[in-house]
Structures are given as structure tokens and as C-alpha cells.
Design a protein around this motif. Structure first.
Motif, PDB file in Angstrom:
ATOM      1  N   THR A 210      20.931  40.988   3.199  1.00 39.74           N
ATOM      2  CA  THR A 210      19.469  40.974   3.167  1.00 39.74           C
ATOM      3  C   THR A 210      18.932  42.323   2.714  1.00 39.74           C
ATOM      4  O   THR A 210      18.034  42.410   1.864  1.00 39.74           O
ATOM      5  CB  THR A 210      18.921  40.631   4.563  1.00 39.74           C
ATOM      6  OG1 THR A 210      19.493  39.400   5.007  1.00 39.74           O
ATOM      7  CG2 THR A 210      17.409  40.499   4.529  1.00 39.74           C
TER       8      THR A 210
ATOM      9  N   PHE B 194      16.740  43.301  -0.828  1.00 36.73           N
ATOM     10  CA  PHE B 194      15.476  44.055  -0.869  1.00 36.73           C
ATOM     11  C   PHE B 194      15.647  45.378  -1.619  1.00 36.73           C
ATOM     12  O   PHE B 194      14.703  45.865  -2.256  1.00 36.73           O
ATOM     13  CB  PHE B 194      14.977  44.313   0.557  1.00 36.73           C
ATOM     14  CG  PHE B 194      14.282  43.127   1.169  1.00 36.73           C
ATOM     15  CD1 PHE B 194      13.153  42.572   0.575  1.00 36.73           C
ATOM     16  CD2 PHE B 194      14.756  42.560   2.339  1.00 36.73           C
ATOM     17  CE1 PHE B 194      12.506  41.477   1.133  1.00 36.73           C
ATOM     18  CE2 PHE B 194      14.114  41.471   2.904  1.00 36.73           C
ATOM     19  CZ  PHE B 194      12.993  40.920   2.298  1.00 36.73           C
TER      20      PHE B 194
ATOM     21  N   ALA C 134      13.277  40.219  -4.405  1.00 38.09           N
ATOM     22  CA  ALA C 134      12.345  39.955  -3.313  1.00 38.09           C
ATOM     23  C   ALA C 134      12.490  38.527  -2.803  1.00 38.09           C
ATOM     24  O   ALA C 134      12.446  38.268  -1.590  1.00 38.09           O
ATOM     25  CB  ALA C 134      10.922  40.215  -3.768  1.00 38.09           C
ATOM     26  N   GLY C 135      12.670  37.597  -3.740  1.00 37.28           N
ATOM     27  CA  GLY C 135      12.827  36.202  -3.321  1.00 37.28           C
ATOM     28  C   GLY C 135      14.091  35.982  -2.502  1.00 37.28           C
ATOM     29  O   GLY C 135      14.065  35.343  -1.442  1.00 37.28           O
TER      30      GLY C 135
ATOM     31  N   GLY D   2      15.829  38.290  -0.912  1.00 34.26           N
ATOM     32  CA  GLY D   2      15.711  39.026   0.345  1.00 34.26           C
ATOM     33  C   GLY D   2      14.866  38.295   1.359  1.00 34.26           C
ATOM     34  O   GLY D   2      15.195  38.260   2.553  1.00 34.26           O
ATOM     35  N   THR D   3      13.775  37.711   0.904  1.00 35.24           N
ATOM     36  CA  THR D   3      12.908  36.961   1.821  1.00 35.24           C
ATOM     37  C   THR D   3      13.648  35.757   2.393  1.00 35.24           C
ATOM     38  O   THR D   3      13.552  35.458   3.610  1.00 35.24           O
ATOM     39  CB  THR D   3      11.642  36.509   1.082  1.00 35.24           C
ATOM     40  OG1 THR D   3      10.951  37.661   0.567  1.00 35.24           O
ATOM     41  CG2 THR D   3      10.710  35.747   2.020  1.00 35.24           C
ATOM     42  N   TYR D   4      14.381  35.064   1.546  1.00 36.92           N
ATOM     43  CA  TYR D   4      15.132  33.897   2.013  1.00 36.92           C
ATOM     44  C   TYR D   4      16.174  34.300   3.063  1.00 36.92           C
ATOM     45  O   TYR D   4      16.298  33.672   4.126  1.00 36.92           O
ATOM     46  CB  TYR D   4      15.810  33.220   0.824  1.00 36.92           C
ATOM     47  CG  TYR D   4      16.827  32.183   1.225  1.00 36.92           C
ATOM     48  CD1 TYR D   4      16.429  30.917   1.661  1.00 36.92           C
ATOM     49  CD2 TYR D   4      18.187  32.477   1.184  1.00 36.92           C
ATOM     50  CE1 TYR D   4      17.362  29.971   2.042  1.00 36.92           C
ATOM     51  CE2 TYR D   4      19.130  31.538   1.569  1.00 36.92           C
ATOM     52  CZ  TYR D   4      18.714  30.278   1.987  1.00 36.92           C
ATOM     53  OH  TYR D   4      19.638  29.349   2.372  1.00 36.92           O
TER      54      TYR D   4
ATOM     55  N   LEU E  33      16.142  36.993   4.904  1.00 34.07           N
ATOM     56  CA  LEU E  33      15.475  37.493   6.099  1.00 34.07           C
ATOM     57  C   LEU E  33      15.048  36.346   7.003  1.00 34.07           C
ATOM     58  O   LEU E  33      15.231  36.396   8.233  1.00 34.07           O
ATOM     59  CB  LEU E  33      14.265  38.340   5.694  1.00 34.07           C
ATOM     60  CG  LEU E  33      13.434  38.902   6.857  1.00 34.07           C
ATOM     61  CD1 LEU E  33      14.280  39.829   7.703  1.00 34.07           C
ATOM     62  CD2 LEU E  33      12.190  39.616   6.331  1.00 34.07           C
ATOM     63  N   ILE E  34      14.488  35.312   6.402  1.00 31.72           N
ATOM     64  CA  ILE E  34      14.084  34.144   7.193  1.00 31.72           C
ATOM     65  C   ILE E  34      15.302  33.510   7.866  1.00 31.72           C
ATOM     66  O   ILE E  34      15.264  33.114   9.037  1.00 31.72           O
ATOM     67  CB  ILE E  34      13.357  33.122   6.291  1.00 31.72           C
ATOM     68  CG1 ILE E  34      12.030  33.711   5.799  1.00 31.72           C
ATOM     69  CG2 ILE E  34      13.123  31.808   7.049  1.00 31.72           C
ATOM     70  CD1 ILE E  34      11.316  32.834   4.791  1.00 31.72           C
TER      71      ILE E  34
END
Length: 331
Positions: free
Chosen positions: A228, A232, A286-287, A289-291, A293-294
Motif C-alpha cells: 500500500t 502511494f 493513487a488508485g 494505493g486507495t484500493y 488501503l481500503i
């Protein structure tokens, strides 16, 4: 004349007196005879060892001296056994014999000094496995048996250490170099204790996720994972590149508008391409990393929920004019 009855009475009294004088063998006599027999056997094996040693049959001599010691513990057979082992090239066995002299209660000061000098000569060529733990615990080092508090001389290299008489005990392979000592804690070879809840999987492992190792090597089951942070990081690099190349695009465009030329036009197009690529890298990072992270936060929340909430059994019971849900569980 003495009567017949008196004569027979005298015979009986003399017979009883004779029996009392001679007596039957006592337990002390039997023990003494056994001890004397043991000394004879020990002496016989000791002489056999001396004879084999003189003939150059050193391994045979060492075994004879060891047997003499087993029958009658004394430092002399052990020192002779060590000497024979040395002549046979069995340096580890020789050092073990000398170590037993140091541990023997019957050893005198001169015996201990002799054994110490011999060990000092052999030690640089050997290694030591120091067993640390319960002295009553039997331990096997390779093919030889020791107790849990002994100092074991071995040849340099790898050796297997295993507990005896303990079901499920672990074996450990240790490597020791010449002149070094490696301590093995006996307690670390014991089998793992089962938890009080039984042998089934704990609720902490209910989601089947593999624990994550942190920088210290310890495993933990929650938190944000390394992929993750990497995603980012890529997004940040892409964003930085987009800003840099965007400034280069503006500079090339301004220069071309003031003095139109082919170089500024090519520089404008090149930096514009790099700007678009950087924006794309930033967006993908970013996409991703966001996935991730969730997903990480979801794992942590799921594990917390599993720890504090056990499954609840729900039953539906039909009633006239409706129904009722019955739930049972432990919270």
C-alpha cells in the motif's frame, strides 16, 4: 553310669552350640563377597585394557577401560580410556572421558589436574555443546546419550540434539566451530503446550489471512501493509513528475510564442508527452494505493470483529399470524 537320656541330651546341646558358633552367611557377608567379585571383574577388565593398549589395539583398550570404570568407578580407568581414545584418533571421546574425571566425586586433586591439562591440549581441535536444563532429562547428541546439564565435546561441524523420553520433542541441528561453545537450552526442545481452548484454530485466525512480519521480524495481523505504501509512493513520484514536466511545457510554449522555432516546438511536444505519462502514473498509483488501503483497513476491522463477536445462531419459529426470530450466542 550316665543314663542314656543324659548322653543324648549332651549330644543335642553340643550340636546346637556348634551351629551357633559356625552361623549362617549374613547379608553383610554376601555384600562383601559381591563387592570383592566386582573388584575382581574391574581388575580383570583393567588388565585386559592394558594388554590391548600395549598391543596397539587402542579402541579395544578404551572399551575395556570403560567397562572397568562401569563396574568400579575410579578416575584411573577413565584417564586410561581417554589416552586410548586419543591414540585411536577419537579426540571427542577422549575429551569426554577427561571431562568425566572432572565430574567424578572420587577424583583427587592430581586426577583433576591431569584431566584439565589433557583437555587444554585437545580443546582447540574440538567444539563444545553445553546442555543447559534439567539434569534428570536424557538428551541425545547424534548417537550418544547425555543428561540435561552436561558439557559435551564434539568434532567441529553440525550435530543433532534431541530429547529422549518426551513425545513430540523437537530436534535441533546446531553447528559449532573448533574452539567454540554452543549452549542448547533443553526447554526449547520441549513440545509446544496446547491452548486451553483445544487444538482447533483460534478465532484470531478465522479469516485465514497470513500474519504480516514487521521490520523486527515479529508477526502481526493488522495495519497497513508495505504494498500500500509503495503504491502511494509511486503516485507521489508521478505527481511530482507531472508538475515538473508541466512547468517545462509552459516554458517551451512561452518561448515559442515569443520567437517561433522548431526546437521550442519539439521541446513543447516532448514535455507535454512526459507530463501526460506522469499524470497517468500518479493516477494509477493513487488508485491502486486507495484500493489496497481500503482492503487493509477492512482486514483490520474484520479481525477486530472476529475477536469480539462470536457467531450467533438464528432460528425462525412460525407463529399464528406472524413469526418470531430466535437468536442464541455468546457475547
Amino acid at each position: 553310669m550316665v543314663s542314656s537320656f543324659a548322653r543324648w541330651t549332651s549330644v543335642v546341646v553340643l550340636a546346637v552350640a556348634s551351629t551357633a558358633t559356625v552361623g549362617w552367611p549374613t547379608a553383610a557377608h554376601a555384600q562383601g563377597a559381591k563387592a570383592e567379585s566386582g573388584k575382581d571383574d574391574a581388575r580383570r577388565f583393567f588388565k585386559a585394557g592394558q594388554k590391548a593398549f600395549a598391543a596397539g589395539r587402542y579402541e579395544e583398550a578404551a572399551r575395556a577401560f570403560e567397562e572397568a570404570f562401569r563396574i568400579k568407578p575410579h578416575p584411573a580407568p577413565l584417564i586410561n580410556a581417554g589416552d586410548a581414545y586419543e591414540k585411536a584418533g577419537e579426540l571427542a571421546a577422549a575429551a569426554r572421558a577427561y571431562q568425566r574425571v572432572l565430574d567424578l566425586e572420587q577424583s583427587q586433586e592430581q586426577d583433576r589436574q591431569d584431566a584439565t591439562d589433557r583437555l587444554a591440549r585437545l580443546s582447540p581441535k574440538l567444539a563444545v555443546i553445553q546442555l543447559s536444563g534439567d539434569a534428570s532429562q536424557r538428551v541425545r547428541v547424534d548417537e550418544d546419550e547425555f543428561t540435561g546439564d552436561q558439557r559435551v565435546y564434539v568434532v567441529p561441524g553440525e550435530h543433532d540434539v534431541k530429547l529422549l523420553d518426551v513425545d513430540g520433542a523437537k530436534a535441533r541441528r546446531v553447528e559449532v566451530a573448533a574452539g567454540s561453545t554452543r549452549t542448547v537450552e533443553i526447554s526449547t526442545l520441549m513440545p509446544k503446550q496446547e491452548t486451553s481452548s483445544g487444538t482447533g484454530p483460534s478465532m484470531d485466525d478465522a479469516d485465514g489471512d497470513e500474519p504480516i512480519a514487521d521490520s523486527g521480524g515479529e508477526k502481526k495481523s493488522g495495519g497497513i501493509r508495505a504494498p500500500t505504501w509503495i503504491a502511494f509512493g509511486v503516485a507521489a513520484v508521478g505527481a511530482g513528475g507531472a508538475v515538473y514536466f508541466g512547468l517545462q511545457v509552459n516554458d517551451a510554449e512561452s518561448s515559442f510564442n515569443d520567437h517561433p522555432n522548431q526546437d521550442d516546438y519539439d521541446r513543447f511536444n516532448k514535455n507535454k508527452l512526459f507530463t501526460n505519462i506522469s499524470i497517468g502514473v500518479a493516477a494509477v498509483g493513487a488508485g491502486v494505493g486507495t484500493y489496497l488501503l481500503i482492503k487493509d483497513l477492512g482486514r483490520k476491522e474484520k479481525q477486530t470483529s472476529v475477536r469480539h463477536h462470536l457467531p450467533v445462531a438464528v432460528d425462525a419459529v412460525p407463529l399464528q399470524g406472524g413469526g418470531m426470530l430466535l437468536g442464541s450466542g455468546r457475547f
